[in-house]
Write an enzyme that holds these catalytic residues in place. Structure first.
Site, PDB file in Angstrom:
ATOM      1  N   GLU A  58       4.885 -54.399  78.785  1.00 25.94           N
ATOM      2  CA  GLU A  58       6.021 -53.541  79.121  1.00 25.94           C
ATOM      3  C   GLU A  58       6.718 -53.960  80.417  1.00 25.94           C
ATOM      4  O   GLU A  58       7.932 -53.775  80.555  1.00 25.94           O
ATOM      5  CB  GLU A  58       5.581 -52.080  79.223  1.00 25.94           C
ATOM      6  CG  GLU A  58       5.247 -51.445  77.868  1.00 25.94           C
ATOM      7  CD  GLU A  58       3.829 -51.689  77.402  1.00 25.94           C
ATOM      8  OE1 GLU A  58       3.063 -52.336  78.149  1.00 25.94           O
ATOM      9  OE2 GLU A  58       3.470 -51.244  76.301  1.00 25.94           O
ATOM     10  N   HIS A 127      -0.822 -40.619  75.390  1.00 26.40           N
ATOM     11  CA  HIS A 127       0.269 -40.781  74.419  1.00 26.40           C
ATOM     12  C   HIS A 127       1.056 -39.489  74.235  1.00 26.40           C
ATOM     13  O   HIS A 127       1.699 -39.305  73.203  1.00 26.40           O
ATOM     14  CB  HIS A 127      -0.266 -41.243  73.066  1.00 26.40           C
ATOM     15  CG  HIS A 127      -0.838 -42.624  73.059  1.00 26.40           C
ATOM     16  ND1 HIS A 127      -2.050 -42.935  73.626  1.00 26.40           N
ATOM     17  CD2 HIS A 127      -0.363 -43.787  72.547  1.00 26.40           C
ATOM     18  CE1 HIS A 127      -2.295 -44.221  73.463  1.00 26.40           C
ATOM     19  NE2 HIS A 127      -1.286 -44.767  72.815  1.00 26.40           N
TER      20      HIS A 127
END
Lengths: 323, 329
Positions: A58, A127
């Site tokens: 990322e 998450h």
């Protein structure tokens, strides 16, 4: 007008904008197979040059967006879960949010970052964050919180055409929800709140994923004789302060519903804005319905207790309406 | 591939550009010491051959990312000395209108995507620029300048992977100046940094970073390869940071020491500007001609300082306009 799923609306927006402008590219982890559903069919239509799977890195995905934008592309980065924004945060916070200012206006960053936020699916703490308040606080990025399929399509098209870095936050696990989507080249401007329901007794300001339980709460309130107005800011940056202040003046009673953690949430900011700019119109304290200052637990019953639901919203709205 | 030898004109141009960087920074060093500059200044003195040698192989449309030690890259890629000086003096005529300062000099119109205050911040930006070049089917090459310190950031490995995988037109230039801020590189770095690039099958060249011709030759081959679509290249240029991490670092060090004076003196003997001067003299260039170059650059520096000093201060409300394009902060 046609009824479409939320995910389908995002997919349509991507296809239309990629067709409209060859400089639009999409990349991210597993976007070719469309693991999140919203990039389905793009590979066949546009080829691997313009939509590509990336490694799980990322920090590079967000940094590359800055460089690709500087070199002439319009970049859509799919971050999958919004928690992965943290992994890619350096280039977001230190580069894309700042470069336009730091270069004296030279750098223009047409970047859209798509990420799914929120709980409710037992995805556990890493998450399930609703981390957008951190993005709101950055200063140089727009934050769109589409709650309906129509807004998903219209806000995403505006984001891709825009010249500022924009976060497009989709509520997790809600891609199957249906709604009417206008036909044609439908865009929604940033900084324009929508009135989802009219009412005169109390105003419920619902952010993103919270629109649905807030509308359910409004129905419960109606059964109890309370007419709730429901306002959806649609974008947190820019924020339609004018509409929120007008709503405060209309009912004098405000509840802000937000799936973020309470401390420094978007709801906190909206409450502060209204205390500052509409104090004279308020008949009761502005209330926030948010997630407690915890990370999301895994167990469905424990998770459910943390996320605002229609009952909790209705209870606090009733107290506010009668205060 | 046979090594290309620079022409006499190219040798002179390399010298002149290095001298411009040196003289500009000597002036910045003096103005920093005099307290004329509001922010931190990180000088490139001793490393000029690297930016100069690489950028001499680039086209105007090619793209570079730089570091917090970025004046040399800015000037080597054709940035305007006056606009750079005014930026560091925090003036509205600065290249970034006084919003960026020394650590953020950038000129997008010349492919200078900016010096960067984040160590390793340029890797992914340059990789993204190279990706755009490939997708838009132009022939631009992107160059990431970085130090040995930045090579310890994880994003370095990510960009080696992606750029090699996708055969991006990227040149990675490691300026191994021996220090990560105030810590000797050898104390905090495992193995040879060049081996990290080799592990990703990226063609790698190690050069004497204080020899502008060696850098120029290595860059010529690497840029040619990147431009022809064969993928990224890596150059490791060994050099030495003559100045401190930043000017006025003695204030921070408070008597502490991280290197010995004799080490600095030894590297001064390998000064890249003087070496190029000796090369030119040996090639038959007259001392008068070199003095004329120095005088010309002296005037450029004086004009830049005059421009900076006489310019208006930055617009104190500009930040409110520039957080977004066409949107208030």
């Amino acid at each position: 007008m046609a009824r479409k799923r939320y995910t389908h609306a995002i997919n349509e927006a991507l296809i239309e904008e990629m067709s409209r402008d060859p400089r639009v590219i999409v990349y991210g982890e597993d976007v070719e197979l469309a693991i999140m559903g919203d990039t389905r069919g793009l590979l066949d239509r546009f080829g691997r040059e313009r939509i590509r799977n990336t490694p799980i890195c990322e920090a590079t995905l967000t940094g590359m967006a800055v460089g690709a934008a500087a070199a002439g592309c319009r970049v859509v980065v799919h971050m999958m879960f919004s928690n992965f924004i943290y992994t890619g945060f350096d280039a977001i916070a230190n580069q894309m949010a700042k470069l336009h200012l730091m270069t004296g206006g030279q750098a223009v960053m047409p970047i859209t970052i798509i990420a799914a936020y929120g709980g409710g699916a037992s995805n556990a703490a890493q998450h399930s964050d609703s981390g957008y308040p951190a993005l709101v606080n950055l200063g140089g990025v727009n934050v769109a919180m589409p709650a309906t399929p129509a807004d998903a399509k219209g806000l995403l098209k505006s984001a891709i055409r825009g010249n500022n870095p924009t976060f497009f936050m989709e509520a997790i696990g809600r891609g199957g929800e249906m709604g009417e989507v206008p036909d044609g080249d439908y865009t929604v401007p940033f900084g324009k709140a929508a009135t989802a329901r009219e009412g005169r007794d109390v105003t419920l300001i619902a952010i993103g994923s919270m629109l649905k339980p807030t509308l359910e709460a409004a129905k419960k309130l109606e059964a109890a004789g309370i007419q709730a107005e429901v306002i959806d800011p649609r974008t947190l940056v820019p924020l339609d302060e004018e509409a929120l202040i007008a709503a405060a003046r209309k009912t004098g009673r405000i509840v802000v519903v937000d799936e973020a953690r309470d401390r420094c949430s978007a709801a906190s900011h909206i409450a502060a804005v209204l205390a500052d700019k509409a104090f004279g119109a308020l008949k009761a304290p502005v209330k926030r319905v948010t997630v407690p200052n915890v990370c999301m637990p895994y167990a469905p019953n424990a998770e459910k207790r943390m996320i605002p639901d229609a009952d909790r919203i209705a209870r606090i709205a009733t107290e506010t309406a009668r205060a | 591939m046979p090594t290309t030898e620079p022409s006499r004109a190219e040798l002179l141009a390399l010298y002149e550009r290095m001298l411009l960087i040196r003289r500009m920074e000597e002036r910045l060093r003096a103005d920093a010491a005099a307290g004329n500059l509001p922010g931190a200044v990180h000088l490139y003195i001793g490393q000029e051959a690297i930016a100069t040698g690489v950028c001499a192989q680039l086209r105007a449309t090619d793209l570079i990312t730089s570091t917090h030690r970025g004046h040399g890259h800015f000037l080597a890629k054709g940035g305007d000395p006056k606009a750079m000086m005014a930026e560091i003096w925090a003036k509205r005529t600065g290249i970034c209108r006084g919003m960026g300062g020394s650590m953020h000099v950038a000129d997008f119109s010349k492919g200078i995507l900016g010096a960067n205050g984040i160590v390793g911040g340029g890797f992914a930006i340059a990789t993204g620029a190279a990706l755009a070049s490939k997708l838009l089917h132009d022939t631009r090459v992107a160059v990431a300048f970085f130090g040995d310190g930045a090579a310890n950031q994880g994003v370095f490995m990510e960009c080696l992977n992606v750029s090699s995988l996708w055969k991006l037109p990227l040149l990675l230039v490691c300026e191994h100046n021996q220090f990560s801020e105030f810590t000797p590189s050898q104390d905090i770095t495992s193995g040879d940094i060049a081996d990290r690039a080799r592990a990703f099958k990226i063609p790698t060249t190690v050069v004497d970073g204080n020899d502008v011709v060696a850098v120029w030759q290595a860059a010529g081959e690497a840029v040619g390869r990147a431009r022809s679509g064969e993928g990224p290249c890596f150059i490791q240029a060994h050099t030495y940071r003559i100045q401190g991490h930043l000017e006025a670092e003695d204030l921070f060090l408070a008597g502490g020491k991280y290197r010995e004076k004799h080490e600095i003196d030894a590297w001064r003997q390998r000064d890249p500007v003087e070496r190029q001067q000796q090369r030119l003299l040996a090639a038959g260039v007259r001392p008068d001609d070199l003095q004329a170059i120095d005088a010309r650059i002296g005037r450029v520096v004086e004009e830049a300082v005059k421009f900076a000093v006489e310019s208006e201060p930055a617009d104190s409300d500009l930040a409110l306009e520039l957080m977004f394009v066409g949107q208030k902060a």
